[in-house]
Motif scaffolding. Structure first.
Motif, PDB file in Angstrom:
ATOM      1  N   UNK A   5      -6.495  -4.208  -4.856  1.00  0.00           N
ATOM      2  CA  UNK A   5      -6.519  -4.817  -3.526  1.00  0.00           C
ATOM      3  C   UNK A   5      -6.001  -3.794  -2.515  1.00  0.00           C
ATOM      4  N   UNK A   6      -6.904  -3.271  -1.694  1.00  0.00           N
ATOM      5  CA  UNK A   6      -6.527  -2.227  -0.742  1.00  0.00           C
ATOM      6  C   UNK A   6      -7.051  -2.586   0.642  1.00  0.00           C
ATOM      7  N   UNK A   7      -6.164  -2.554   1.634  1.00  0.00           N
ATOM      8  CA  UNK A   7      -6.549  -2.757   3.029  1.00  0.00           C
ATOM      9  C   UNK A   7      -6.428  -1.429   3.772  1.00  0.00           C
ATOM     10  N   UNK A   8      -7.483  -1.074   4.506  1.00  0.00           N
ATOM     11  CA  UNK A   8      -7.473   0.145   5.327  1.00  0.00           C
ATOM     12  C   UNK A   8      -7.527  -0.269   6.783  1.00  0.00           C
ATOM     13  N   UNK A   9      -6.498   0.092   7.546  1.00  0.00           N
ATOM     14  CA  UNK A   9      -6.436  -0.208   8.975  1.00  0.00           C
ATOM     15  C   UNK A   9      -6.867   1.028   9.744  1.00  0.00           C
ATOM     16  N   UNK A  10      -8.006   0.939  10.436  1.00  0.00           N
ATOM     17  CA  UNK A  10      -8.594   2.096  11.110  1.00  0.00           C
ATOM     18  C   UNK A  10      -8.448   1.984  12.620  1.00  0.00           C
ATOM     19  N   UNK A  11      -8.002   3.035  13.307  1.00  0.00           N
ATOM     20  CA  UNK A  11      -7.873   2.997  14.761  1.00  0.00           C
ATOM     21  C   UNK A  11      -9.163   3.378  15.458  1.00  0.00           C
ATOM     22  N   UNK A  12      -9.222   3.068  16.786  1.00  0.00           N
ATOM     23  CA  UNK A  12     -10.351   3.466  17.629  1.00  0.00           C
ATOM     24  C   UNK A  12     -11.676   3.159  16.937  1.00  0.00           C
ATOM     25  N   UNK A  13     -12.636   4.049  17.007  1.00  0.00           N
ATOM     26  CA  UNK A  13     -13.917   3.847  16.343  1.00  0.00           C
ATOM     27  C   UNK A  13     -13.749   3.985  14.839  1.00  0.00           C
ATOM     28  N   UNK A  14     -14.208   2.989  14.109  1.00  0.00           N
ATOM     29  CA  UNK A  14     -14.102   3.043  12.663  1.00  0.00           C
ATOM     30  C   UNK A  14     -15.358   3.573  11.993  1.00  0.00           C
ATOM     31  N   UNK A  15     -16.273   4.180  12.781  1.00  0.00           N
ATOM     32  CA  UNK A  15     -17.541   4.622  12.212  1.00  0.00           C
ATOM     33  C   UNK A  15     -17.343   5.642  11.105  1.00  0.00           C
ATOM     34  N   UNK A  16     -16.528   6.677  11.367  1.00  0.00           N
ATOM     35  CA  UNK A  16     -16.337   7.717  10.359  1.00  0.00           C
ATOM     36  C   UNK A  16     -15.627   7.169   9.125  1.00  0.00           C
ATOM     37  N   UNK A  17     -14.763   6.174   9.327  1.00  0.00           N
ATOM     38  CA  UNK A  17     -14.056   5.558   8.196  1.00  0.00           C
ATOM     39  C   UNK A  17     -15.043   4.797   7.322  1.00  0.00           C
ATOM     40  N   UNK A  18     -15.874   3.959   7.952  1.00  0.00           N
ATOM     41  CA  UNK A  18     -16.820   3.156   7.190  1.00  0.00           C
ATOM     42  C   UNK A  18     -17.896   4.029   6.549  1.00  0.00           C
ATOM     43  N   UNK A  19     -18.296   5.094   7.213  1.00  0.00           N
ATOM     44  CA  UNK A  19     -19.288   6.003   6.645  1.00  0.00           C
ATOM     45  C   UNK A  19     -18.756   6.654   5.377  1.00  0.00           C
ATOM     46  N   UNK A  20     -17.460   6.944   5.361  1.00  0.00           N
ATOM     47  CA  UNK A  20     -16.869   7.580   4.191  1.00  0.00           C
ATOM     48  C   UNK A  20     -16.591   6.573   3.078  1.00  0.00           C
ATOM     49  N   UNK A  21     -16.072   5.407   3.425  1.00  0.00           N
ATOM     50  CA  UNK A  21     -15.662   4.433   2.409  1.00  0.00           C
ATOM     51  C   UNK A  21     -16.842   3.678   1.793  1.00  0.00           C
ATOM     52  N   UNK A  22     -17.807   3.317   2.632  1.00  0.00           N
ATOM     53  CA  UNK A  22     -18.929   2.479   2.199  1.00  0.00           C
ATOM     54  C   UNK A  22     -18.382   1.234   1.481  1.00  0.00           C
ATOM     55  N   UNK A  23     -18.816   0.960   0.258  1.00  0.00           N
ATOM     56  CA  UNK A  23     -18.355  -0.231  -0.453  1.00  0.00           C
ATOM     57  C   UNK A  23     -17.047  -0.006  -1.189  1.00  0.00           C
ATOM     58  N   UNK A  24     -16.551   1.224  -1.217  1.00  0.00           N
ATOM     59  CA  UNK A  24     -15.351   1.555  -1.976  1.00  0.00           C
ATOM     60  C   UNK A  24     -15.627   1.895  -3.430  1.00  0.00           C
ATOM     61  N   UNK A  25     -16.910   2.007  -3.771  1.00  0.00           N
ATOM     62  CA  UNK A  25     -17.294   2.251  -5.167  1.00  0.00           C
ATOM     63  C   UNK A  25     -16.722   3.544  -5.716  1.00  0.00           C
ATOM     64  N   UNK A  26     -16.650   4.582  -4.894  1.00  0.00           N
ATOM     65  CA  UNK A  26     -16.179   5.883  -5.375  1.00  0.00           C
ATOM     66  C   UNK A  26     -14.717   5.853  -5.796  1.00  0.00           C
ATOM     67  N   UNK A  27     -13.985   4.833  -5.362  1.00  0.00           N
ATOM     68  CA  UNK A  27     -12.579   4.653  -5.763  1.00  0.00           C
ATOM     69  C   UNK A  27     -12.406   3.416  -6.657  1.00  0.00           C
ATOM     70  N   UNK A  28     -13.517   2.926  -7.188  1.00  0.00           N
ATOM     71  CA  UNK A  28     -13.511   1.744  -8.053  1.00  0.00           C
ATOM     72  C   UNK A  28     -12.944   0.531  -7.335  1.00  0.00           C
ATOM     73  N   UNK A  29     -13.276   0.403  -6.049  1.00  0.00           N
ATOM     74  CA  UNK A  29     -12.761  -0.701  -5.240  1.00  0.00           C
ATOM     75  C   UNK A  29     -13.872  -1.656  -4.807  1.00  0.00           C
ATOM     76  N   UNK A  30     -14.953  -1.695  -5.584  1.00  0.00           N
ATOM     77  CA  UNK A  30     -16.037  -2.621  -5.288  1.00  0.00           C
ATOM     78  C   UNK A  30     -16.106  -3.736  -6.332  1.00  0.00           C
ATOM     79  N   UNK A  31     -14.926  -4.111  -6.862  1.00  0.00           N
ATOM     80  CA  UNK A  31     -14.857  -5.115  -7.919  1.00  0.00           C
ATOM     81  C   UNK A  31     -15.099  -6.521  -7.365  1.00  0.00           C
ATOM     82  N   UNK A  32     -15.395  -7.449  -8.268  1.00  0.00           N
ATOM     83  CA  UNK A  32     -15.651  -8.835  -7.879  1.00  0.00           C
ATOM     84  C   UNK A  32     -14.383  -9.472  -7.319  1.00  0.00           C
TER      85      UNK A  32
END
Length: 390
Positions: free
Chosen positions: A54-81
């Protein structure tokens, strides 16, 4: 560590002005680092390696670059049910009015409390992205459970001569307990002190206690960031102090960002950060290896994938998809993704942001303690344009 017993909040709402122009279009947490990573990857990887789901990411200003990098969180095994990655973007508090700031904090605290309640975790770790490290959060949790104080904070013992004015340090008792977090420029250090406890901005506490802290701040309407709340909690309740002994770099201005990238070119530092038992994960890009043309030279450097190198590269960090033309000379530089460098150009002590185009036969040189910075997307074809672009 029992699965689900710890949740994490990665706080990207951090001071960014001293890192401009690198942070003009991105938060500190998405700054590229080490040839293929982002600063955000380090706290996320620490959470993944500790089995935190369970991970929460708090992003400031425009979150475009954050969401582009994180996507679903699969690369960190954070796309679980169950559990997974939760993002909540909101504007930087330094840029808004008092009324808007109060509204943003109210919504932020509400969303953070909702995340914490739904996580049903026993503990929560709060982390920033300015301190590059590879911390063992399992060990931190065990350390916390073996002690009586309600909060545990993390520090690194460093030479006091390396402190910057905006750093914070822990005041430690003889028994190693932290009683306060103090700005370095206000700390009363002994002249004989060989080390100080540099605060790494990592705090572990009971989820119930963190919810109480957020609710109380919300009820009182105090205009204060999450990081400041954690510092106050250390002073109000005292804290266990956990010493981190691995590789560490603090990113607080352009010079420190440049120095941190140069530091990992040392093999000892590189192995300590990336080749421990705890892997560093990042967004996966399936690309071909970089091509080194006949006659090119590449010494003591890091190189990402997808590039094409004809010139000479020495002691530099080269990111993905970089083109370096013939007879060019790159030394002590950070060259970010998608940059194109013309034939015969010399670059030294510089940070070149993403998608920059540099023409042939130019000279771009900074100083080791004050690197030249070329902003994202700049096109430079004349020597007179170099100063104007930094």
């Amino acid at each position: 560590m029992k699965r689900g017993s710890v949740s994490a909040i990665v706080n990207l709402v951090e001071p960014w002005a001293a890192l401009e122009p690198l942070t003009t279009q991105r938060p500190v947490g998405t700054l590229p680092f080490g040839g293929r990573y982002r600063l955000l990857d380090f706290p996320l990887s620490s959470a993944t390696n500790a089995g935190i789901q369970n991970v929460m990411v708090a992003a400031p200003r425009s979150g475009r670059s954050v969401m582009d990098h994180l996507r679903s969180g699969r690369d960190w095994n954070l796309d679980s049910i169950r559990g997974g990655l939760f993002t909540y973007p909101y504007n930087d508090l330094q840029l808004v009015s008092v009324e808007k700031k109060a509204t943003l904090l109210h919504h932020y605290y509400d969303n953070a409390m909702l995340f914490l309640k739904r996580s049903q975790s026993e503990y929560t770790v709060v982390m920033g992205t300015r301190n590059v490290s590879n911390i063992d959060l399992r060990a931190l949790t065990r350390y916390h459970e073996e002690r009586d104080n309600p909060i545990t904070t993390v520090y690194k013992s460093i030479d006091p001569n390396t402190l910057a004015p905006d750093h914070t340090i822990l005041q430690l008792t003889a028994k190693g307990m932290a009683t306060a977090v103090v700005p370095a420029d206000k700390a009363k250090l002994k002249k004989t002190a060989k080390t100080v406890a540099k605060n790494l901005g990592i705090y572990l506490l009971s989820t119930v206690d963190l919810i109480d802290i957020l609710q109380e701040a919300n009820r009182r309407g105090v205009l204060i960031s999450l990081e400041e709340l954690m510092m106050q909690a250390v002073m109000q309740q005292n804290a266990n102090a956990f010493e981190y002994t691995g590789f560490y770099a603090n990113i607080h201005d352009v010079s420190s960002y440049y120095a941190a990238n140069m530091a990992i070119l040392d093999e000892t530092n590189f192995r300590a950060l990336f080749y421990s038992s705890r892997q560093i994960y990042t967004k996966v890009k399936n690309e071909v290896p970089t091509f080194f043309a006949q006659g090119s030279q590449f010494r003591a450097s890091l190189c990402g994938t997808g590039g094409y190198i004809e010139g000479q590269v020495e002691h530099s960090v080269i990111f993905r998809n970089v083109l370096i033309n013939r007879d060019s000379q790159i030394k002590d530089a950070v060259i970010m993704q998608g940059t194109r460098i013309g034939a015969g150009t010399q670059i030294e002590n510089a940070v070149i942001d993403k998608n920059v185009v540099i023409g042939p036969n130019l000279v771009l040189k900074g100083q080791p303690n004050q690197p030249l910075v070329i902003r994202k997307g700049a096109h430079i074809f004349k020597q007179t344009e170099v100063v104007a672009s930094d």
